[in-house]
Motif scaffolding. Structure first.
Motif, PDB file in Angstrom:
ATOM      1  N   ARG A 362       0.832  -1.195   0.000  1.00 16.48           N
ATOM      2  CA  ARG A 362       0.000   0.000   0.000  1.00 16.48           C
ATOM      3  C   ARG A 362       0.873   1.253   0.000  1.00 16.48           C
ATOM      4  N   ARG A 363       0.489   2.231  -0.823  1.00  8.16           N
ATOM      5  CA  ARG A 363       1.190   3.511  -0.836  1.00  8.16           C
ATOM      6  C   ARG A 363       0.676   4.369   0.319  1.00  8.16           C
ATOM      7  N   GLY A 364       1.482   5.351   0.736  1.00  8.49           N
ATOM      8  CA  GLY A 364       1.128   6.093   1.931  1.00  8.49           C
ATOM      9  C   GLY A 364       1.572   5.284   3.143  1.00  8.49           C
ATOM     10  N   ASP A 365       1.429   5.860   4.310  1.00  9.52           N
ATOM     11  CA  ASP A 365       1.859   5.172   5.528  1.00  9.52           C
ATOM     12  C   ASP A 365       0.697   4.327   6.040  1.00  9.52           C
ATOM     13  N   VAL A 366       0.618   3.094   5.548  1.00  2.59           N
ATOM     14  CA  VAL A 366      -0.414   2.149   5.966  1.00  2.59           C
ATOM     15  C   VAL A 366       0.250   1.105   6.847  1.00  2.59           C
ATOM     16  N   VAL A 367      -0.191   0.996   8.095  1.00  2.00           N
ATOM     17  CA  VAL A 367       0.476   0.102   9.036  1.00  2.00           C
ATOM     18  C   VAL A 367      -0.284  -1.195   9.268  1.00  2.00           C
ATOM     19  N   GLN A 368      -1.543  -1.249   8.837  1.00  3.18           N
ATOM     20  CA  GLN A 368      -2.302  -2.482   8.987  1.00  3.18           C
ATOM     21  C   GLN A 368      -3.377  -2.547   7.919  1.00  3.18           C
ATOM     22  N   VAL A 369      -3.561  -3.761   7.360  1.00  2.00           N
ATOM     23  CA  VAL A 369      -4.579  -3.986   6.339  1.00  2.00           C
ATOM     24  C   VAL A 369      -5.254  -5.318   6.626  1.00  2.00           C
ATOM     25  N   HIS A 370      -6.565  -5.363   6.465  1.00  2.26           N
ATOM     26  CA  HIS A 370      -7.296  -6.625   6.528  1.00  2.26           C
ATOM     27  C   HIS A 370      -8.215  -6.705   5.315  1.00  2.26           C
ATOM     28  N   SER A 371      -8.061  -7.781   4.557  1.00  2.00           N
ATOM     29  CA  SER A 371      -8.929  -8.034   3.413  1.00  2.00           C
ATOM     30  C   SER A 371     -10.222  -8.672   3.914  1.00  2.00           C
ATOM     31  N   LEU A 372     -11.364  -8.213   3.396  1.00  2.00           N
ATOM     32  CA  LEU A 372     -12.659  -8.640   3.907  1.00  2.00           C
ATOM     33  C   LEU A 372     -13.578  -9.078   2.774  1.00  2.00           C
ATOM     34  N   ARG A 373     -14.497  -9.960   3.089  1.00  2.00           N
ATOM     35  CA  ARG A 373     -15.544 -10.389   2.163  1.00  2.00           C
ATOM     36  C   ARG A 373     -14.969 -10.829   0.822  1.00  2.00           C
ATOM     37  N   ARG A 374     -14.090 -11.841   0.919  1.00  4.14           N
ATOM     38  CA  ARG A 374     -13.454 -12.440  -0.265  1.00  4.14           C
ATOM     39  C   ARG A 374     -12.679 -11.409  -1.082  1.00  4.14           C
ATOM     40  N   GLY A 375     -12.108 -10.420  -0.407  1.00  2.56           N
ATOM     41  CA  GLY A 375     -11.280  -9.437  -1.093  1.00  2.56           C
ATOM     42  C   GLY A 375     -12.041  -8.279  -1.683  1.00  2.56           C
ATOM     43  N   ALA A 376     -13.377  -8.243  -1.570  1.00  3.05           N
ATOM     44  CA  ALA A 376     -14.162  -7.153  -2.154  1.00  3.05           C
ATOM     45  C   ALA A 376     -14.042  -5.870  -1.346  1.00  3.05           C
ATOM     46  N   ALA A 377     -13.846  -5.996  -0.045  1.00  2.00           N
ATOM     47  CA  ALA A 377     -13.744  -4.833   0.838  1.00  2.00           C
ATOM     48  C   ALA A 377     -12.420  -4.897   1.600  1.00  2.00           C
ATOM     49  N   GLU A 378     -12.116  -3.801   2.275  1.00  2.00           N
ATOM     50  CA  GLU A 378     -10.847  -3.746   2.988  1.00  2.00           C
ATOM     51  C   GLU A 378     -10.956  -2.792   4.163  1.00  2.00           C
ATOM     52  N   ALA A 379     -10.288  -3.142   5.237  1.00  2.58           N
ATOM     53  CA  ALA A 379     -10.163  -2.236   6.375  1.00  2.58           C
ATOM     54  C   ALA A 379      -8.687  -1.922   6.537  1.00  2.58           C
ATOM     55  N   LEU A 380      -8.369  -0.664   6.724  1.00  2.00           N
ATOM     56  CA  LEU A 380      -6.953  -0.305   6.842  1.00  2.00           C
ATOM     57  C   LEU A 380      -6.741   0.796   7.870  1.00  2.00           C
ATOM     58  N   GLU A 381      -5.507   0.851   8.320  1.00  2.00           N
ATOM     59  CA  GLU A 381      -5.069   1.820   9.319  1.00  2.00           C
ATOM     60  C   GLU A 381      -3.973   2.681   8.699  1.00  2.00           C
ATOM     61  N   SER A 382      -4.258   3.969   8.544  1.00  2.00           N
ATOM     62  CA  SER A 382      -3.298   4.891   7.942  1.00  2.00           C
ATOM     63  C   SER A 382      -2.850   5.917   8.968  1.00  2.00           C
ATOM     64  N   VAL A 383      -1.609   6.370   8.813  1.00  2.00           N
ATOM     65  CA  VAL A 383      -1.034   7.347   9.745  1.00  2.00           C
ATOM     66  C   VAL A 383      -0.952   8.707   9.058  1.00  2.00           C
ATOM     67  N   ALA A 384      -1.398   9.737   9.755  1.00  2.00           N
ATOM     68  CA  ALA A 384      -1.357  11.101   9.232  1.00  2.00           C
ATOM     69  C   ALA A 384       0.002  11.727   9.510  1.00  2.00           C
ATOM     70  N   HIS A 385       0.599  12.308   8.459  1.00  2.00           N
ATOM     71  CA  HIS A 385       1.917  12.930   8.587  1.00  2.00           C
ATOM     72  C   HIS A 385       1.871  14.365   8.077  1.00  2.00           C
ATOM     73  N   GLY A 386       2.815  15.174   8.562  1.00  2.00           N
ATOM     74  CA  GLY A 386       2.979  16.524   8.046  1.00  2.00           C
ATOM     75  C   GLY A 386       2.371  17.569   8.954  1.00  2.00           C
ATOM     76  N   CYS A 387       2.226  18.751   8.407  1.00  2.00           N
ATOM     77  CA  CYS A 387       1.680  19.863   9.174  1.00  2.00           C
ATOM     78  C   CYS A 387       0.575  20.531   8.361  1.00  2.00           C
ATOM     79  N   PRO A 388      -0.314  21.287   9.014  1.00  2.00           N
ATOM     80  CA  PRO A 388      -1.380  21.957   8.275  1.00  2.00           C
ATOM     81  C   PRO A 388      -0.817  22.803   7.138  1.00  2.00           C
ATOM     82  N   GLY A 389      -1.446  22.697   5.981  1.00  2.00           N
ATOM     83  CA  GLY A 389      -0.981  23.438   4.820  1.00  2.00           C
ATOM     84  C   GLY A 389      -0.147  22.611   3.877  1.00  2.00           C
ATOM     85  N   ARG A 390       0.587  21.628   4.421  1.00  2.00           N
ATOM     86  CA  ARG A 390       1.398  20.748   3.570  1.00  2.00           C
ATOM     87  C   ARG A 390       0.780  19.366   3.458  1.00  2.00           C
ATOM     88  N   SER A 391       0.205  18.888   4.550  1.00  2.00           N
ATOM     89  CA  SER A 391      -0.446  17.580   4.532  1.00  2.00           C
ATOM     90  C   SER A 391      -1.876  17.715   4.004  1.00  2.00           C
TER      91      SER A 391
END
Length: 458
Positions: A362-391
């Motif tokens: 996965r692109r971006g800072d994704v630290v956890q992924v779970h494939s769901l419902r035979r791969g049709a759906a997905e749950a993921l955990e993304s981390v927010a980086h940067g500062c207001p105005g740049r992120s």
């Protein structure tokens, strides 16, 4: 991203299916030309026939330009050697290997910077064992998946008539339980996804997904199902790698019986397991099940390496009175056929394993992924980086992120704090946002949004 998938068995084919749908540059290596031809007909991929650990074969597959190696052949030693060759000769940045033998996986020092050149070890048997153990903690759950190192879990349950929230709108959950942090993130009704809202009424039979801290899970489940009594008596069919691991992890907390057809294997299991009753026989033998009081078993779990045997024994156990029956099924066609109608829960080794792989592509800072419902759906955990105005996310509220309708924010983990992701919740640097994606085609939108501000999104 160029990815080499070594091995075109069940796991390899599942990996290819997921990656090819997302337009990665994928090359598959396998010894069987016929299997490779089939994959080429199904997917837009490259293929190379040969031994995945041989340098000339890897060179033909383009290993010199690879960003990631996924070694999932049926042989542990081939997977390890292929990763070592890719590292020593070609300096491939990341190497993932499927390793089944517990003799390898029990020693953490064997792999990593000071050991063999495998960056990530994946053991489907251990993943399935952990998955089953998680289910047994929460009677009635269909999935229990960890995020934020276990501080938050995603749980799916089937709503049952009589549950306090069933036949009522979702907003009443927090009227009943005002202090909980839980958030309902998706509902599947007769297989069709619904984006939850406060006015959405939960109906009996709905598959409901929610995220919550572990301490709140049972209380939320009771809203959807009423009271489910704790499990005590377990019976497993199959004493292979998975059966042994599951029995070892559970035998001191539950009453465990394990059925194994091979007498020699059963003898070894009896010697290795401390508090498990090992039975020699066929799990689809009606008389054996009756003699072992199957009607008093809380969970019967068929986990042999034979789909047909698993289905038949689980169906028989259910007919004879087992409280809940679970079947391990590799073939997706079988899984779709029997789930809900003939057995209570189907476990797919491929789906359980694929999430461990996806977080590394996965692109971006994704630290956890779970494939769901035979791969049709997905749950993921993304981390927010940067500062207001740049992120693109830091400093903005959830409603200002521009998330598509099929992306449902669940909760934010901020340090030790778990926060419900409301429309006016403002995201801070370092926040972990856990999202449910009803449709995998929405993944690129999320990836671009959470791409590190110093890295240009692909």
């Amino acid at each position: 991203m160029r990815i080499l998938v070594l091995g075109a068995g069940r796991v390899g084919t599942s990996v290819v299916s997921n990656l090819a749908q997302e337009n990665y540059d994928v090359v598959v290596v396998d010894k069987d030309p016929a299997i490779l031809r089939t994959l080429r007909d199904r997917f837009d991929i490259g293929t190379v026939s040969g031994n995945a650990a041989h340098p000339p074969v890897l060179e033909r597959a383009g290993v010199a330009g690879a960003d990631l190696i996924v070694a999932v052949t049926s042989d542990d030693e081939t997977n390890i050697l292929a990763c070592q060759v890719a590292h020593t000769l070609y300096r491939v940045p990341k190497k993932i290997a499927r390793i089944r033998a517990i003799e390898y996986t029990r020693n953490a020092r064997l792999f990593g910077p000071q050991g063999l050149a495998v960056d990530v070890v994946i053991s489907p048997e251990q993943i399935i064992s952990d998955f089953i153990s998680g289910l047994l903690k929460y009677p009635g759950a269909s999935q229990v998946l960890d995020f934020a190192r276990g501080r938050v879990r995603l749980v799916s349950v089937q709503a049952v008539a009589g549950g306090p929230l069933v036949s009522h709108p979702i907003r009443e959950l927090h009227q009943h339980m005002p202090r909980v942090h839980a958030r309902i993130t998706a509902i599947f009704r007769q297989g069709h996804p619904l984006v939850p809202s406060g006015d959405q009424i939960i109906e009996p039979g709905d598959e409901v997904f929610f995220v919550a801290p572990p301490a709140e899970i049972k209380a939320v489940m009771s809203e959807l199902r009423g009271r489910d009594y704790a499990y005590k008596r377990l019976m497993f069919a199959g004493g292979g790698h998975i059966g042994k691991r599951v029995a070892q992890s559970l035998e001191h907390r539950f009453q465990v019986k394990l059925i194994e057809k091979d007498p020699q294997r059963a003898t070894k299991l009896a010697a290795d397991l401390e508090n498990t009753v090992v039975l020699v026989g066929d799990a689809a033998d009606r008389e054996l099940l009756l003699n072992e009081n199957i009607e008093n078993v809380d969970v019967f779990c068929a986990i042999t390496n034979d789909d047909e045997a698993n289905i038949l024994s689980a169906m028989l156990a259910k007919k004879l009175g087992a409280r809940r029956v679970i079947s391990l099924i590799n073939r997706p066609d079988y899984a779709d056929l029997v789930e809900r109608n003939l057995v209570d829960l189907v476990i797919s080794p491929q789906e359980a394993t694929i999430g461990s792989l996806l977080r590394h592509v996965r692109r971006g800072d994704v630290v956890q992924v779970h494939s769901l419902r035979r791969g049709a759906a997905e749950a993921l955990e993304s981390v927010a980086h940067g500062c207001p105005g740049r992120s693109k996310v830091v400093g903005r509220t959830i409603e200002k992120l521009g998330l598509p309708g099929g992306v449902v924010p669940g909760v934010i983990v901020r340090g030790k704090e778990v926060i419900q992701a409301h429309h006016d919740t403002r995201i801070q640097e370092g926040d972990h946002l856990i999202m449910f994606l009803l449709d995998k085609t929405l993944i690129p939108v999320v990836e671009r949004l959470f791409a590190h501000p110093l890295v240009r999104a692909a």
